[in-house]
Write an enzyme that holds these catalytic residues in place. Structure first.
Site, mmCIF file in Angstrom:
data_model
loop_
_atom_site.group_PDB
_atom_site.id
_atom_site.type_symbol
_atom_site.label_atom_id
_atom_site.label_comp_id
_atom_site.label_asym_id
_atom_site.label_seq_id
_atom_site.Cartn_x
_atom_site.Cartn_y
_atom_site.Cartn_z
ATOM 1 N N ARG A 11 -21.757 -15.301 7.839
ATOM 2 C CA ARG A 11 -20.902 -13.784 7.911
ATOM 3 C C ARG A 11 -21.703 -12.907 6.570
ATOM 4 O O ARG A 11 -21.889 -13.144 5.773
ATOM 5 C CB ARG A 11 -19.576 -13.924 7.348
ATOM 6 C CG ARG A 11 -18.698 -14.233 8.307
ATOM 7 C CD ARG A 11 -17.167 -14.164 7.832
ATOM 8 N NE ARG A 11 -16.295 -15.267 8.507
ATOM 9 C CZ ARG A 11 -15.726 -15.420 9.472
ATOM 10 N NH1 ARG A 11 -15.857 -14.475 10.593
ATOM 11 N NH2 ARG A 11 -15.061 -16.404 9.955
ATOM 12 N N SER A 13 -22.174 -8.567 5.612
ATOM 13 C CA SER A 13 -21.247 -7.420 5.062
ATOM 14 C C SER A 13 -20.580 -6.958 6.576
ATOM 15 O O SER A 13 -19.390 -6.512 6.456
ATOM 16 C CB SER A 13 -21.940 -6.522 4.361
ATOM 17 O OG SER A 13 -23.241 -6.303 5.076
ATOM 18 N N ALA A 15 -21.713 -7.901 9.930
ATOM 19 C CA ALA A 15 -22.089 -8.757 11.310
ATOM 20 C C ALA A 15 -21.435 -10.249 11.117
ATOM 21 O O ALA A 15 -21.595 -10.842 9.954
ATOM 22 C CB ALA A 15 -23.358 -8.845 11.483
ATOM 23 N N THR A 16 -21.157 -10.997 11.952
ATOM 24 C CA THR A 16 -20.753 -12.377 12.122
ATOM 25 C C THR A 16 -22.159 -13.174 12.927
ATOM 26 O O THR A 16 -22.624 -12.622 13.957
ATOM 27 C CB THR A 16 -19.643 -12.499 12.997
ATOM 28 O OG1 THR A 16 -18.723 -11.873 12.091
ATOM 29 C CG2 THR A 16 -19.352 -14.191 12.756
ATOM 30 N N VAL A 17 -22.553 -14.416 12.178
ATOM 31 C CA VAL A 17 -23.789 -14.961 12.961
ATOM 32 C C VAL A 17 -23.162 -16.349 13.538
ATOM 33 O O VAL A 17 -22.377 -17.072 12.750
ATOM 34 C CB VAL A 17 -24.918 -15.072 12.106
ATOM 35 C CG1 VAL A 17 -26.087 -15.824 12.828
ATOM 36 C CG2 VAL A 17 -25.385 -13.809 11.552
ATOM 37 N N ASP A 125 -35.044 -5.655 1.582
ATOM 38 C CA ASP A 125 -33.858 -6.400 0.910
ATOM 39 C C ASP A 125 -34.219 -7.743 1.069
ATOM 40 O O ASP A 125 -33.638 -8.761 1.403
ATOM 41 C CB ASP A 125 -32.802 -6.322 2.082
ATOM 42 C CG ASP A 125 -31.415 -6.473 1.330
ATOM 43 O OD1 ASP A 125 -31.324 -6.479 0.110
ATOM 44 O OD2 ASP A 125 -30.398 -6.755 2.047
HETATM 45 N N1 ATP Z 1 -31.453 -17.067 12.759
HETATM 46 C C1 ATP Z 1 -30.219 -17.507 11.983
HETATM 47 N N2 ATP Z 1 -30.044 -19.004 11.850
HETATM 48 C C2 ATP Z 1 -29.357 -19.761 11.144
HETATM 49 N N3 ATP Z 1 -28.301 -18.860 10.269
HETATM 50 C C3 ATP Z 1 -28.472 -17.567 10.303
HETATM 51 C C4 ATP Z 1 -29.291 -16.695 10.941
HETATM 52 N N4 ATP Z 1 -29.560 -15.526 10.800
HETATM 53 C C5 ATP Z 1 -28.425 -15.411 9.953
HETATM 54 N N5 ATP Z 1 -27.861 -16.626 9.534
HETATM 55 C C6 ATP Z 1 -26.787 -16.713 8.597
HETATM 56 O O1 ATP Z 1 -26.048 -15.708 8.675
HETATM 57 C C7 ATP Z 1 -25.960 -15.110 7.311
HETATM 58 C C8 ATP Z 1 -25.579 -13.573 7.387
HETATM 59 O O2 ATP Z 1 -26.758 -13.137 8.390
HETATM 60 P P1 ATP Z 1 -27.295 -11.789 7.655
HETATM 61 O O3 ATP Z 1 -28.000 -11.886 6.354
HETATM 62 O O4 ATP Z 1 -28.540 -11.386 8.850
HETATM 63 O O5 ATP Z 1 -25.929 -10.741 8.040
HETATM 64 P P2 ATP Z 1 -25.873 -9.407 7.401
HETATM 65 O O6 ATP Z 1 -24.533 -8.539 8.056
HETATM 66 O O7 ATP Z 1 -27.269 -8.566 7.767
HETATM 67 O O8 ATP Z 1 -25.729 -9.596 5.897
HETATM 68 P P3 ATP Z 1 -26.078 -8.634 4.628
HETATM 69 O O9 ATP Z 1 -25.511 -7.199 5.132
HETATM 70 O O10 ATP Z 1 -24.591 -8.880 3.815
HETATM 71 O O11 ATP Z 1 -26.997 -8.928 3.982
HETATM 72 C C9 ATP Z 1 -27.013 -15.349 6.735
HETATM 73 O O12 ATP Z 1 -26.907 -15.385 5.065
HETATM 74 C C10 ATP Z 1 -27.221 -16.715 7.375
HETATM 75 O O13 ATP Z 1 -26.575 -18.042 6.479
#
Ligand code: ATP
Length: 342
Positions: A11, A13, A15-17, A125
């Site tokens: 997760r 800030s 989005a959810t992955v 970043d």
């Molecule tokens: N391709 C991927 N494979 C495996 N895990 C992933 C992948 N992409 C993201 N994740 C997991 O999901 C988390 C959140 O992804 P990401 O950093 O892209 O989200 P975000 O919302 O942009 O985060 P923030 O804005 O807080 O930096 C990552 O820290 C990671 O643990």
């Protein structure tokens, strides 16, 4: 592509992955999702990622819009990186990464940065949390802050046609970024230096700094750079000095750093095993800096003729809590994205 959503793996800030699987073949991939109405940043990330193709950058697999529980979701599909993030890897072991493996990861991150910078893109970043690990080692991910350095060249590529935005994670911010002056490719190199310190020590690059405004002030005006770990080899130290020069013009480029002796030894066929991560009593588990404001992602106001960098930093410090997810009156402060629930 028809696919099914699996369990949540991360997760951020906004989005959810999740992991996901194609219905037609057994391909597993990662999908980063957000409600369509709030997907502006993820759409920008999709636009940038879809143009990239490098073994050192997470592979783009497509995007779509789905309807789930009466909500329209924007989904960005990427390769699934089974090893998690570099920060997770350090945390899991409660320790730090040894110099040989640091060199291996640093080389892969630099190859990714060289690819991006040669295309006029700054990631903005770079930090352990945004470097994903897989079978072939490290890849750069999370292009939510990425921008074309000369945005006017690219239609809609970041700041084009709007007020210039500068952003990133305070703990990894270069002095010129903290001052709100500029954010180009050299800022990624500074952040790489900070990430290497993170790997080597299991600590943040600026120890004992938990207050975001004080941290930004220190980075912007103190004339100091993060402390370089004494136990590193002379070559590793020299490499870090080249990354952490305060003047962006003096900082080495990705291309130059790839020829630095510290990386010469790094073998691209290096085997990654748990043995390369060693325990340390002073790990990131011992500090709460990693859950502090300074590790959140911020977008900060750029320099204007009516105020000083000091004023901007003061405002950031005093307003950071109130700034979540809204524009302020003059439209130049924008979203402060917090990766933690308040
Ligand atoms: N391709 C991927 N494979 C495996 N895990 C992933 C992948 N992409 C993201 N994740 C997991 O999901 C988390 C959140 O992804 P990401 O950093 O892209 O989200 P975000 O919302 O942009 O985060 P923030 O804005 O807080 O930096 C990552 O820290 C990671 O643990």
């Amino acid at each position: 592509m028809d696919w099914t959503r699996g369990h949540i793996i991360g997760r951020g800030s906004s989005a959810t992955v999740s992991v996901a699987k194609s219905i037609w073949c057994d391909e597993v991939f990662a999908v980063k999702s957000v409600e369509l109405s709030e997907s502006q940043l993820l759409q920008k990330e999709q636009k940038i990622l879809s143009q990239l193709s490098s073994p050192y950058i997470v592979i783009y697999k497509g995007y779509d819009v789905t309807k789930e529980k009466d909500k329209q979701m924007f989904n960005l599909m990427m390769e699934y990186m089974s090893g998690g993030t570099i920060s997770n890897a350090i945390r899991k072991q409660g320790g730090r990464i040894n110099e040989q493996l640091i060199g291996y990861y640093a080389k892969q991150i630099l190859l990714g940065l060289e690819y991006l910078h040669s295309r006029g893109i700054a990631h903005c970043d770079i930090k352990g949390q945004n470097i994903l690990l897989g079978k072939t080692g490290a890849k750069i991910s999370d292009f939510g802050c990425a921008r074309w350095v000369d945005a006017a060249e690219r239609d809609g590529g970041g700041a084009a046609g709007s007020v210039e935005q500068i952003g990133g994670t305070p703990m990894f911010m270069a002095p010129e970024v903290a001052r709100g002056e500029e954010q180009g490719c050299p800022a990624d190199i500074w952040a790489l230096g900070c990430t290497i310190i993170e790997m080597a020590t299991g600590r943040s690059p600026w120890t004992d700094m938990t207050n975001t405004a004080s941290l930004l002030y220190l980075i912007a005006f103190s004339g100091e750079s993060p402390e370089i770990p004494r136990f590193l080899s002379l070559q590793a130290k020299d490499f870090l000095y080249k990354c952490l020069r305060r003047d962006p013009k003096d900082r080495w480029t990705a291309k130059q750093l790839l020829r630095h002796p510290f990386l010469e030894e790094s073998n691209s066929n290096f085997m990654i095993t748990q043995d390369f991560v060693t325990s340390s009593p002073t790990s990131i588990l011992d500090q709460d800096i990693w859950s502090s404001d300074s590790m959140d992602r911020y977008l900060i106001r750029t320099a204007s003729s009516v105020d000083t960098p000091l004023q901007r930093i003061r405002e950031l410090g005093s307003n950071s809590r109130e700034l979540n997810c809204k524009w302020n009156d003059d439209q130049r402060w924008i979203t402060v994205r917090s990766s933690r629930s308040e």
